[in-house]
Scaffold this active site. Sequence first.
Site: not given
Ligand code: CAA
Length: 259
Positions: A66, A111, A114, A134
């Site tokens: 998400a 998400g 999911e 999460e």
């Molecule tokens: N939401 C919004 N932006 C996201 C994102 C997310 N879930 N995942 C990555 N991005 C964005 C980052 O903010 C970054 O943007 P900027 O360049 O503007 O800073 C860009 O994508 C690239 O990401 P990273 O620089 O972090 O890339 P990385 O290679 O260092 O890491 C990753 C990759 C491990 C996937 C890391 O991005 C990460 O951990 N992302 C979040 C994953 C996460 O926690 N997902 C669960 C979300 S909560 C959810 O989904 C709840 C639900 O069930 C409803």
Amino acid sequence: MSEKVINIEKKDSFFLLTINRPHALNALNSDVFNELEAFFSTFHGDYSVKGVVITGQGQKAFIAGADIKEFASLDAVTGSALSKRGQDVFFMIERFHAPVIAAVNGFALGGGCELAMSCHIRVAGTNARFGQPEVNLGLVPGYGGSQRLIQLIGKGKAIEMLLTTDMIDANESLRLGLVTHVVDSGQEVEKAFDILNKIAAKGPLAVHQCIQLVNAYFDKESNGFEKEYKNFGLTIGSEDAKEGALAFVEKRKPVFKAK
Ligand code: CAA
């Protein structure tokens, strides 16, 4: 009007949907949900559509979850509504009349995992990584992950993934049954279309009803065995079933009309 965040390509009787927010690793924001809902409500029950493949733009991520940047202003009520909305859209995918295949290229987190799990079939590239991170954010999954992960890989491994947030790679996801195929990175979409081509030759009503029967197993309100004998009756009374039997006797391929 907001910019399109899903590329929709028609390919014969199939569609390829590509989530197109690579700058955010294809994170699911409200625009993505609006476009998914519009697509699946428009085409549900249209038997000329014989399958859908969902993938992410680029080779780094299928969907990294998400969109966390939309979470800042949420409270208990609006957060619960966002979760319910996501669940409802993913139910539309799970209940679609034709197979929906996730072609997972890279990260499928939160998400994203999911969404993949709400699809009927999952194909992973060797660079796929699945996880439910999460709890790192102090959250639980919101789009059905706590339920579908157990359905697909069992309670023991599901609870470990949910609590540790450890990601699993493509081969581990194959071993656990989270995906059914692993292919070279970049070949996921092609493999997904191979599977759709095979299914497209089958009776479309029967395909739809098989999907309903599998879903019924996990629906606590449904009696899957009762639904099976009812659906068996519906299919055997159809024109397609007559055509299927006739084609068998005449040693030719059936021509199904979804009737
Ligand atoms: N939401 C919004 N932006 C996201 C994102 C997310 N879930 N995942 C990555 N991005 C964005 C980052 O903010 C970054 O943007 P900027 O360049 O503007 O800073 C860009 O994508 C690239 O990401 P990273 O620089 O972090 O890339 P990385 O290679 O260092 O890491 C990753 C990759 C491990 C996937 C890391 O991005 C990460 O951990 N992302 C979040 C994953 C996460 O926690 N997902 C669960 C979300 S909560 C959810 O989904 C709840 C639900 O069930 C409803």
